[in-house]
Design an enzyme around this catalytic site. Structure first.
Site, mmCIF file in Angstrom:
data_model
loop_
_atom_site.group_PDB
_atom_site.id
_atom_site.type_symbol
_atom_site.label_atom_id
_atom_site.label_comp_id
_atom_site.label_asym_id
_atom_site.label_seq_id
_atom_site.Cartn_x
_atom_site.Cartn_y
_atom_site.Cartn_z
ATOM 1 N N ASP A 6 -3.991 -9.890 -0.331
ATOM 2 C CA ASP A 6 -4.322 -8.489 -0.089
ATOM 3 C C ASP A 6 -3.402 -7.561 -0.877
ATOM 4 O OD1 ASP A 6 -5.644 -6.356 1.558
ATOM 5 O OD2 ASP A 6 -3.593 -6.083 2.279
ATOM 6 N N GLU A 44 -6.939 -9.333 -4.599
ATOM 7 C CA GLU A 44 -7.501 -7.993 -4.490
ATOM 8 C C GLU A 44 -6.548 -7.083 -5.263
ATOM 9 O OE1 GLU A 44 -8.474 -4.419 -1.333
ATOM 10 O OE2 GLU A 44 -6.727 -5.694 -1.144
#
Length: 728
Positions: A405, A458
């Site tokens: 993330d 990401e």
């Protein structure tokens, strides 16, 4: 008579200023025999027992009313195994002395932990069920180099920090202690007297299980056994395989209708896995399941990196859930958050009175967007903690991939910061060189230690080489989310069809950089929250047009180069934004067959078609797997392209993003032949208008788009069709 230590030494033991209780407590050789000393607050009488026979040898004197006892065993020179018979106020107990056991960490572990190259620090740090000298108990170890004293506290010692102070290994800052008699399932924490003399209660950073909020204690839990990685699961992650990911928040996929409570891991192992299998997804991606204090963070602010959340069951239950997915042929991706952590007092923040896990300077260590703390990637022990956690989930739970993330927030020092709010790196730049080195190290470790497991990033900027190997100056990820493609294409789809011709390049621009990284096309949870509306509600027009637009878009997406990701609820066109605190709107699929059923059937068929047709996935990352056939028809908002597999099989996708059907639309093709229409998003089956090509089209030797042969097709309104070239 025993020789008593100096009074100030005993005082240090009780005040918390003794970093080496083993030098004072336990059994020690002396001129007149063996000295035995014990720390047993609230005990009224203590006897020394010979462990082998249970015979009383000597009664210990109470030398300090706070609970310090000692005795001499005369004429004995060699330490032996012993126990204490302790009389408390209301009962009597035989206990093993934790201070008769030697050091726990081996020299090689101590060296690797201090160096930051221990691949599996969780095998040594934390709480481990152990047997030493035929005595069962738990070995505790925690890193807190600046603490004055660390004690293990828990249910087993009345949460009393006086009873079990730990030994400091000064060479690495780790405190350790073996506690006999402690069992699995018992609660514990570390009581830390920090460098300023303040007392803190901290959860174990390496705990394998933790209490659910609002409680914050760690639980003694066995280290999970290693899960072998099968060739089938390794192969399913490859670049030339179909990867269709269903992204799920376990707490809101479905809930019990009577009390709105979560499904358990066991219930999800049946209901969710069966659903994902039926829908044709190859992978399931879980929003973070690490223990976390705040439901509204969706798991993205974890404090128990090594502990699966107890919201849905035990660690064993979660492991069974992963195994159920594997039995169904579904790989499991876990969202992993090594970028930041919350500042809750029981967690990692200010762990030993210093900024131990985080950067000390708030310009480096405080994340303004989320009010969280940023890991200090320059510390060897922090890198160990995080990189070891990646292997832990892959090896001990059988997770097949990690999606990292917020990578951009890690690798840029000025991420979301104004001028003057950040600290340049050594060279004066804005890159966090320590975070970059950490990501490269972690990805290399995963590749070497868990072949076939993959990592996905990401990363929201155009940082070069995210999926290049570190030796080519890349970050070493296998896949990267294509957030640019997602934003461009959704912006296009939100336009009224009459205006789309002015935004035509938003649907084609992605192919200009499609081969710079190994991309995943993500329609993720971030696109259906915070006022962005649902994907369905972003589509323009009346209800019929909204659903038609969405179906056409999904058809375009599944044919476009790149692996696929769809957040839960989007597969049946949920009309409202995602709410983490309630179930998806499954009632939309109740009753008579309607538009939501149609979208759900389309996604199911897209997934099955995707897996069956190698041109749609086999050469996602090779230019020879894609060819534009119609790229510049702005006025009609029509796109057509061909996909090819390694054997030359061809599939043509044609999309019409206006509500006007295009009859006799001619498309130049590279290879003449007969093409079978294998999917049409405008089919009655999906609640479309059923405009199409009656199953097939045949090429003609009529030049078009610079090619000698062409096909004449009917392109339905707001629809995408797939045409498969038949074998000749």
């Amino acid at each position: 008579m025993p020789v008593l230590p100096d009074r100030d030494v005993i005082d240090q033991l009780f005040s918390g200023n003794s970093a080496d209780p083993f030098s004072l407590l336990g059994m020690h050789a002396a001129d007149n025999g063996l000295q035995v000393r014990a720390l047993l607050p609230d005990a009224s009488e203590v006897w020394l027992l010979e462990q082998q026979t249970g015979r009383r040898l000597v009664q210990l004197n109470c030398d300090d009313a706070r609970g310090f006892f000692s005795a001499t065993v005369p004429r004995r020179k060699t330490p032996f195994r012993y126990q204490f018979e302790v009389r408390w106020q209301d009962h009597q107990q035989i206990v093993d002395d934790p201070y008769r056991f030697g050091t726990l960490l081996q020299d090689i572990d101590s060296w690797l932990l201090a160096e930051g190259t221990h691949l599996r620090p969780y095998e040594r740090l934390g709480a481990h069920l152990s047997t030493l000298d035929d005595v069962e108990g738990v070995s505790f170890a925690v890193w807190a180099p600046n603490a004055q004293r660390v004690s293990v506290v828990g249910e087993f010692n009345f949460w009393d920090g006086r009873r079990h102070p730990m030994r400091l290994r000064r060479e690495n800052g780790i405190w350790e202690l073996f506690l006999p008699g402690v069992k699995a399932g018992q609660l514990y924490k570390y009581e830390i007297i920090d460098c300023y003399g303040n007392t803190q209660l901290k959860a174990d950073p390496y705990a394998f299980e933790a209490q659910m909020r609002p409680d914050t204690a760690s639980l003694v839990t066995p280290l999970p056994e290693v899960v072998e990685n099968t060739p089938q699961r390794q192969r399913a992650n490859d670049f030339d395989r179909p990867i269709s990911i269903y992204e799920v928040h376990l707490g809101s996929w479905r809930r019990h209708t009577d009390d709105n409570f979560w499904l358990s891991y066991g219930e999800l192992a049946v209901q969710l896995i069966d659903y994902v299998k039926d829908m044709g997804f190859t992978h399931i991606e879980l929003l973070p399941i690490n223990e976390h204090p705040f439901d509204g963070s969706w798991g993205y602010q974890p404090l128990g990196l090594y502990a699966p959340t107890r919201r849905f069951g035990t660690p064993a239950d979660f492991k069974d859930f992963v195994a159920a997915a594997h039995r169904a042929g579904i790989n499991v991706i876990l969202d992993w958050v090594p970028g930041h952590f919350p500042s809750d007092a029981y967690g990692l923040a200010n762990f030993d009175g210093t900024a131990l896990y985080e950067y000390a300077d708030p310009r480096e260590g405080f994340h303004q967007d989320w009010n969280t703390l940023i890991y200090n990637y320059g510390r060897h022990e922090v890198r160990n903690y995080l990189a070891g956690n990646a292997l832990y989930w892959l090896e001990r739970y059988g997770i097949d991939a990690l999606r990292v993330d917020a990578v951009a927030s890690m690798i840029y020092r000025d991420y979301s910061r104004a001028e003057g709010e950040w600290v340049p790196n050594y060279y004066g730049g804005n890159e966090n060189l320590e975070a970059i080195a950490f990501l490269r190290y972690t990805n290399q470790s995963v590749g070497k230690e868990r072949p076939g497991a993959v990592t996905l990033a990401e990363e929201s900027t155009d940082y070069p080489g995210v999926t290049l190997p570190p030796e080519s100056n890349g970050l070493g990820f296998h896949y990267k989310w294509n957030l640019g493609w997602m934003h461009d294409t959704l912006n296009y789809m939100q336009c009224d069809p009459v205006h789309r011709k002015y935004h035509h390049n938003q649907m084609t621009f992605g192919m200009l950089y499609a081969y710079t990284e190994n991309f995943v096309l993500p329609i993720s949870h971030d696109e259906v929250v915070h006022g962005k509306k649902s994907i369905l509600d972003r589509m323009p027009g009346d209800a019929w047009q909204k659903f038609a637009n969405l179906r056409a878009y999904y058809g375009f997406m599944w044919a476009h180069p790149g692996k696929k990701l769809l957040f839960m609820g989007c597969e049946f066109a949920q009309g409202r934004e995602w709410n983490f605190d309630s179930s998806l709107d499954w009632h939309l699929l109740e009753g008579l067959d309607g538009w939501h059923h149609g979208v759900q059937r389309l996604v199911r068929d897209l997934n099955h078609c995707y897996q069956q047709q190698a041109p749609l996935y086999e050469r996602d990352y090779r230019p020879d797997g894609f060819e534009w056939l119609v790229v510049d028809d702005h006025d009609n908002s029509v796109f057509a392209f061909a996909r090819y597999d390694a054997h030359g099989n061809e599939l043509i996708a044609v999309s019409n993003f206006t509500p006007v059907p295009r009859h006799h639309y001619r498309i130049g093709i590279s290879r003449p032949g007969e093409y079978r229409e294998i999917l049409n998003t405008d089919s009655h089956h999906y609640h479309g208008s059923n405009t199409g090509n009656q199953g097939r089209v045949v090429s003609e030797q009529i030049g078009n788009h610079g090619r000698e042969h062409s096909i004449s097709v009917t392109v339905p309104p707001l629809a995408t069709i797939y045409l498969l070239r038949e074998a000749q």
